[in-house]
Design a protein around this motif. Sequence first.
Motif, PDB file in Angstrom:
ATOM      1  N   VAL A  53       7.005  20.615   3.021  1.00 26.29           N
ATOM      2  CA  VAL A  53       7.928  19.594   2.528  1.00 26.29           C
ATOM      3  C   VAL A  53       7.182  18.845   1.432  1.00 26.29           C
ATOM      4  O   VAL A  53       6.218  18.136   1.704  1.00 26.29           O
ATOM      5  CB  VAL A  53       8.336  18.633   3.655  1.00 26.29           C
ATOM      6  CG1 VAL A  53       9.319  17.596   3.135  1.00 26.29           C
ATOM      7  CG2 VAL A  53       8.943  19.419   4.819  1.00 26.29           C
ATOM      8  N   TRP A  54       7.594  19.066   0.180  1.00 30.08           N
ATOM      9  CA  TRP A  54       6.764  18.569  -0.919  1.00 30.08           C
ATOM     10  C   TRP A  54       7.399  17.424  -1.706  1.00 30.08           C
ATOM     11  O   TRP A  54       6.778  16.865  -2.614  1.00 30.08           O
ATOM     12  CB  TRP A  54       6.370  19.705  -1.855  1.00 30.08           C
ATOM     13  CG  TRP A  54       7.517  20.496  -2.438  1.00 30.08           C
ATOM     14  CD1 TRP A  54       8.007  21.676  -1.978  1.00 30.08           C
ATOM     15  CD2 TRP A  54       8.301  20.171  -3.599  1.00 30.08           C
ATOM     16  NE1 TRP A  54       9.039  22.107  -2.773  1.00 30.08           N
ATOM     17  CE2 TRP A  54       9.236  21.206  -3.772  1.00 30.08           C
ATOM     18  CE3 TRP A  54       8.286  19.110  -4.514  1.00 30.08           C
ATOM     19  CZ2 TRP A  54      10.173  21.200  -4.810  1.00 30.08           C
ATOM     20  CZ3 TRP A  54       9.203  19.100  -5.555  1.00 30.08           C
ATOM     21  CH2 TRP A  54      10.137  20.144  -5.686  1.00 30.08           C
ATOM     22  N   GLY A  55       8.640  17.075  -1.353  1.00 37.80           N
ATOM     23  CA  GLY A  55       9.257  15.972  -2.094  1.00 37.80           C
ATOM     24  C   GLY A  55      10.321  15.307  -1.260  1.00 37.80           C
ATOM     25  O   GLY A  55      10.898  15.920  -0.352  1.00 37.80           O
ATOM     26  N   GLY A  56      10.571  14.039  -1.533  1.00 36.59           N
ATOM     27  CA  GLY A  56      11.636  13.298  -0.872  1.00 36.59           C
ATOM     28  C   GLY A  56      12.353  12.439  -1.905  1.00 36.59           C
ATOM     29  O   GLY A  56      11.713  11.715  -2.666  1.00 36.59           O
ATOM     30  N   LEU A 105       5.457   9.519   2.001  1.00 34.61           N
ATOM     31  CA  LEU A 105       6.107   8.227   2.257  1.00 34.61           C
ATOM     32  C   LEU A 105       5.939   7.302   1.057  1.00 34.61           C
ATOM     33  O   LEU A 105       6.881   6.652   0.611  1.00 34.61           O
ATOM     34  CB  LEU A 105       5.493   7.576   3.503  1.00 34.61           C
ATOM     35  CG  LEU A 105       5.675   8.348   4.812  1.00 34.61           C
ATOM     36  CD1 LEU A 105       4.776   7.771   5.896  1.00 34.61           C
ATOM     37  CD2 LEU A 105       7.133   8.296   5.252  1.00 34.61           C
ATOM     38  N   ARG A 106       4.712   7.261   0.532  1.00 36.38           N
ATOM     39  CA  ARG A 106       4.475   6.376  -0.608  1.00 36.38           C
ATOM     40  C   ARG A 106       5.227   6.855  -1.833  1.00 36.38           C
ATOM     41  O   ARG A 106       5.793   6.071  -2.583  1.00 36.38           O
ATOM     42  CB  ARG A 106       2.979   6.275  -0.899  1.00 36.38           C
ATOM     43  CG  ARG A 106       2.248   5.451   0.173  1.00 36.38           C
ATOM     44  CD  ARG A 106       0.830   5.132  -0.261  1.00 36.38           C
ATOM     45  NE  ARG A 106       0.032   6.333  -0.375  1.00 36.38           N
ATOM     46  CZ  ARG A 106      -0.648   6.689  -1.463  1.00 36.38           C
ATOM     47  NH1 ARG A 106      -0.631   5.929  -2.528  1.00 36.38           N
ATOM     48  NH2 ARG A 106      -1.351   7.798  -1.480  1.00 36.38           N
ATOM     49  N   ALA A 107       5.251   8.181  -2.039  1.00 37.08           N
ATOM     50  CA  ALA A 107       5.959   8.706  -3.207  1.00 37.08           C
ATOM     51  C   ALA A 107       7.465   8.455  -3.106  1.00 37.08           C
ATOM     52  O   ALA A 107       8.149   8.326  -4.113  1.00 37.08           O
ATOM     53  CB  ALA A 107       5.678  10.203  -3.366  1.00 37.08           C
ATOM     54  N   MET A 108       7.968   8.366  -1.875  1.00 37.23           N
ATOM     55  CA  MET A 108       9.399   8.071  -1.707  1.00 37.23           C
ATOM     56  C   MET A 108       9.679   6.583  -1.884  1.00 37.23           C
ATOM     57  O   MET A 108      10.838   6.173  -1.925  1.00 37.23           O
ATOM     58  CB  MET A 108       9.865   8.533  -0.319  1.00 37.23           C
ATOM     59  CG  MET A 108       9.946  10.053  -0.182  1.00 37.23           C
ATOM     60  SD  MET A 108      10.397  10.583   1.499  1.00 37.23           S
ATOM     61  CE  MET A 108      12.142  10.138   1.550  1.00 37.23           C
ATOM     62  N   GLY A 109       8.635   5.787  -1.922  1.00 36.69           N
ATOM     63  CA  GLY A 109       8.818   4.356  -2.161  1.00 36.69           C
ATOM     64  C   GLY A 109       8.807   3.508  -0.906  1.00 36.69           C
ATOM     65  O   GLY A 109       9.204   2.340  -0.941  1.00 36.69           O
ATOM     66  N   PHE A 132      -3.805   5.371  -7.375  1.00 34.54           N
ATOM     67  CA  PHE A 132      -3.042   6.301  -8.210  1.00 34.54           C
ATOM     68  C   PHE A 132      -1.572   6.221  -7.806  1.00 34.54           C
ATOM     69  O   PHE A 132      -1.262   6.155  -6.616  1.00 34.54           O
ATOM     70  CB  PHE A 132      -3.517   7.736  -7.993  1.00 34.54           C
ATOM     71  CG  PHE A 132      -4.975   7.963  -8.282  1.00 34.54           C
ATOM     72  CD1 PHE A 132      -5.596   7.365  -9.371  1.00 34.54           C
ATOM     73  CD2 PHE A 132      -5.735   8.792  -7.478  1.00 34.54           C
ATOM     74  CE1 PHE A 132      -6.939   7.577  -9.641  1.00 34.54           C
ATOM     75  CE2 PHE A 132      -7.087   9.024  -7.731  1.00 34.54           C
ATOM     76  CZ  PHE A 132      -7.684   8.404  -8.818  1.00 34.54           C
ATOM     77  N   ALA A 133      -0.668   6.261  -8.785  1.00 30.91           N
ATOM     78  CA  ALA A 133       0.752   6.296  -8.451  1.00 30.91           C
ATOM     79  C   ALA A 133       1.032   7.607  -7.723  1.00 30.91           C
ATOM     80  O   ALA A 133       0.615   8.666  -8.169  1.00 30.91           O
ATOM     81  CB  ALA A 133       1.582   6.205  -9.722  1.00 30.91           C
ATOM     82  N   PRO A 134       1.695   7.558  -6.565  1.00 31.34           N
ATOM     83  CA  PRO A 134       1.965   8.799  -5.822  1.00 31.34           C
ATOM     84  C   PRO A 134       2.982   9.659  -6.566  1.00 31.34           C
ATOM     85  O   PRO A 134       3.969   9.158  -7.088  1.00 31.34           O
ATOM     86  CB  PRO A 134       2.535   8.298  -4.497  1.00 31.34           C
ATOM     87  CG  PRO A 134       3.039   6.928  -4.765  1.00 31.34           C
ATOM     88  CD  PRO A 134       2.243   6.373  -5.907  1.00 31.34           C
ATOM     89  N   ARG A 135       2.715  10.951  -6.620  1.00 34.61           N
ATOM     90  CA  ARG A 135       3.536  11.873  -7.420  1.00 34.61           C
ATOM     91  C   ARG A 135       4.044  13.033  -6.575  1.00 34.61           C
ATOM     92  O   ARG A 135       3.371  13.480  -5.656  1.00 34.61           O
ATOM     93  CB  ARG A 135       2.703  12.469  -8.552  1.00 34.61           C
ATOM     94  CG  ARG A 135       1.986  11.489  -9.441  1.00 34.61           C
ATOM     95  CD  ARG A 135       2.953  10.787 -10.333  1.00 34.61           C
ATOM     96  NE  ARG A 135       2.265  10.026 -11.363  1.00 34.61           N
ATOM     97  CZ  ARG A 135       2.858   9.112 -12.099  1.00 34.61           C
ATOM     98  NH1 ARG A 135       4.126   8.834 -11.918  1.00 34.61           N
ATOM     99  NH2 ARG A 135       2.196   8.464 -13.013  1.00 34.61           N
ATOM    100  N   PHE A 136       5.186  13.562  -6.972  1.00 32.51           N
ATOM    101  CA  PHE A 136       5.659  14.838  -6.433  1.00 32.51           C
ATOM    102  C   PHE A 136       5.185  15.959  -7.354  1.00 32.51           C
ATOM    103  O   PHE A 136       5.037  15.728  -8.544  1.00 32.51           O
ATOM    104  CB  PHE A 136       7.193  14.854  -6.357  1.00 32.51           C
ATOM    105  CG  PHE A 136       7.745  13.834  -5.422  1.00 32.51           C
ATOM    106  CD1 PHE A 136       7.345  13.788  -4.103  1.00 32.51           C
ATOM    107  CD2 PHE A 136       8.655  12.885  -5.865  1.00 32.51           C
ATOM    108  CE1 PHE A 136       7.849  12.834  -3.236  1.00 32.51           C
ATOM    109  CE2 PHE A 136       9.167  11.932  -5.000  1.00 32.51           C
ATOM    110  CZ  PHE A 136       8.768  11.908  -3.690  1.00 32.51           C
ATOM    111  N   PRO A 137       4.989  17.161  -6.834  1.00 30.55           N
ATOM    112  CA  PRO A 137       5.014  17.526  -5.421  1.00 30.55           C
ATOM    113  C   PRO A 137       3.782  16.977  -4.706  1.00 30.55           C
ATOM    114  O   PRO A 137       2.722  16.893  -5.313  1.00 30.55           O
ATOM    115  CB  PRO A 137       4.969  19.057  -5.462  1.00 30.55           C
ATOM    116  CG  PRO A 137       4.283  19.388  -6.753  1.00 30.55           C
ATOM    117  CD  PRO A 137       4.655  18.310  -7.719  1.00 30.55           C
TER     118      PRO A 137
END
Lengths: 397, 579
Positions: free
Chosen positions: B210-213, B390-394, B559-564
């Motif tokens: 699961v690489w993105g939300g 979780l962080r990348a999803m905000g 660092f700003a969390p990034r997808f994937p």
Amino acid sequence: MAKHLPRKAEVVVVGGGVVGLSIAGFLAEGGREVVLLDAGGPAGSTANAGSLHVQMQSRFLRMYPEQVPALESGLHLYPKAVDFWHDLERKLNADFGMKMTGGLMVAETEDQLDFLRRKAARERALGLDSEILERSDLDRVAPYIGPAVIGAELCANEGKLNPLQANAAIRGWAQSCGVAIHDGVHVAALSPQGSGFIVETGGGKVHADQVVIAAAYGSRTLLEPFGYELAIEAEPLHVNITERAAPFIGHLVQHAERPITLKQFASGHVVIGGGWPANLGSERGFPTVELASIIGNATLAQHIVPTVSNLHIIRTWAGVNTPTDGKGILGPVEGVPGLFAAIPGDAGYTLGPLCASLVAECVLGKKPAEDIGPYSPARFRTPAAARPKADAHLSAL
Amino acid sequence: MPSDKAADRPITDPEGSTIALSSANAGRAGARTEIAFEGAPVPARIGESLASALAGAGHLVTRNTARGSERGVFCGMGVCRDCLVDIGERRNIRACMTRVEPGMVVIRAGGESPPRQPTNGSTFRQLDSVQVDHPDVFVIGAGPAGLSAALSARLAGARVLLADERAKPGGQYFKQSSAGAPIDAQQEEGRRLIDRAIEAGVEIWSDTLVWGGFEPLDFAVNRAGGILVVRPRTAVYAGGAYEKPWPVPGWTLPGVMTTGAAQTMWRSDRRVAGKRILIAGNGPLNLQLASELIAGGAEVVAVVESAPPPRSFMNAARMALNAPGLVVQGLRYLASCRRAGVPVYYASHVGEIAQTASGLKVQVAGAQERSLVADIVCLGYGFLPSNELLRAMGARCSYDSGAGHAVVERNGECETSIAGLFAIGDCTGLNGARVALAEGTLAGEAAARHAGFSTSGTHSVRKASASLRRHRRFQKALWSVYWPSVKTAPTSDDTIICRCEEVSRGAVLSALEEGYRAAGSIKQRTRLGMGHCQGRYCGTILSALLEHRGHQVDDQSGFAPRFPVKPIPIGCLALDPAE
């Protein structure tokens, strides 16, 4: 980085992207005492994919056909801007990771190829080195291009650089010229005072004799109080970065009809972007990406260059472009002595250093090397608006 | 048994590439086979991890960096990507996450050849053609937390999908054998939980990344060679944790790996890399590994523990009161070290590692300063939560300065600031398997309730609440006993702190000198954090460095969390899952 915000400066440059840094450096070289204020965070130059665009981008031709005359009127600046990058790299004795391998715009259908033929002919008339390649030529010149492509336009003036290397080198040079750079300082407003300006920031006020606004889409609100309504808007765009691979993609690659830029940096990373949407994400503090853009942009890339399908995407991010009405907004802000705008417009990174030098010459009271009359901010002056009264504006804050 | 079912499926790796598997090649897990590595035959067992097979055969170097340095297995759990190899036409595949198949042709990654032409799928596709699955509850991570959450939500009546990146469910704590029966009570407990989840009707997707939300609650999932979107009513994230870096000179050398990596090789594949093993770090896992390897016949050179010898009667009593079983277990590990004559050096830490002709020379610093030689050095200096998704999803976070990482904010039901998204277990803090199990039961039930299923404070939920309180108290006492004498590694200026991009501490200090302050701008200036592991190790090292120098560090300053959240092959984006 300078530590304390000064109360006075000869020139304040707002914006620390490639344009602001270059202007600040040129002005410091010209003997001015320069303070550069940058809001920090990801913005145009610090989130740029490093394309050196020269040929007209099909994306803009499609999206804004009414702007084509404006785009064509400024096209002669593009090859000059690329030459200017070369000169700057030599002058700074730096390595920007520049590669001038030319740019390919690929076609999948006869219609698309016809469009490219017409486009190349117009560009040649305007001084660009553009030619049409048939599939057999592509097999020789760009064997990595997949079988879906039947031909392409090759513009020899195009190329790429590594913006991480270029930005750092330009910043280091500006500092060594004496520019005081203040990061994380957001300029809230500008107002006239006496023969100069008060620059209102989160960290206090700075009085400046002259102010250069090089804040891309952020320039709009700063110029509004002076009776200007710039036709610019933040355009957040998606970028995918792959892992390193041995060099196999030479050109800057675009498509005649679909939004994409695709290139491989000297570092081996493949950078895929070119107009897929993202979100400004203002509540997050940085622009965010969309799943549709990751899938669409990356699979379009492997459609054109099949071998990228074996590469991993290691990161995506969104940069923010600042499209204008088709050409730059450069030079003195009419009616406000001492105030200058430096917004290169579409392909702003490519045009950045050249436009910066033209505006810097204006600030230094010299005649710019190019006629920048056609790019004057005056075209955005609202007839009704008058110059605001200093006191009224300040008390409103 | 679930392991047999797993062996019958087409083999894929968790990033979603399908490994071509002809029926002639199909074999039972555990059967002996042979693979090729760098042109030489390597004996291996079907189904074991490629990393275990290679290490077991003495191949500790798996890739060459862009600067030509040699690297090998480090994290052993798919995070660091130092064990990348090329398998056939596929480049940069994690050996630790790939199962052995007969006839695999493997070479070190990092060669100079450009990628090869793909054999399948190079088409353009848009999101609207991607399959969408609509479970009631989507649980991500099949460790103790995720398994118990999935079971709990399923028992409440929800349709539950449980996705995990590894070949088998169980996670790091319950990690299962690649072949054969459970080796001890810990694996047996895991097997029972997995069986209960399967019997209850939880759909388990292994080898699934699961690489993105994306808003509102859309998950991008790579599986069986393709991509799909999972759009649940509610989701439970149980991503676990990974080892904290200990950036000393030499920590990137092949043969230096995390305690967890060595433990996975042993517990899952019965493999020991090298003969002489030195185990260093902070916390009970190191003693557990020592005791397991001793039992397996390895020569454990020493255990180097950064906490002082246990003294506090109060904390020991508090631990014994809340979890007597775990205390007894800990004493057993210690006793087995004593019996085998393995020294335990307390209040000491690894200061430097160097490659010598006789092996890895380890300089031990602190109370028991000395020099030791080993083939394998295991570093286990605590954990960092895997909260990137979780962080990348905000999801809203706070920053735990003492621990050096962001902590996801949750309400009493373990729900994050994103409605319908729950987070449990070690990815939310580091409280171990018992807390994870209890949180899973509670959050699984809550997730089912938020998805529209009526639940009524069952017996298991009340039991979980009590267990949660008890084990949180135990953890607090445990980490008081294991309070390290030294919190940060003695990093020299030429120590690599970004393993992927090979950025030294000195390069970061230079960037600070030049005026770069924000993590993002230091990243751009130095390439720190731009590599395969996406800043998972150097991010926390940078935060500590900035904090040490008096700069403001908070949940937004990394660092700003990034997808994937983990690298994904482009080719998979154009294809549907092959099942």
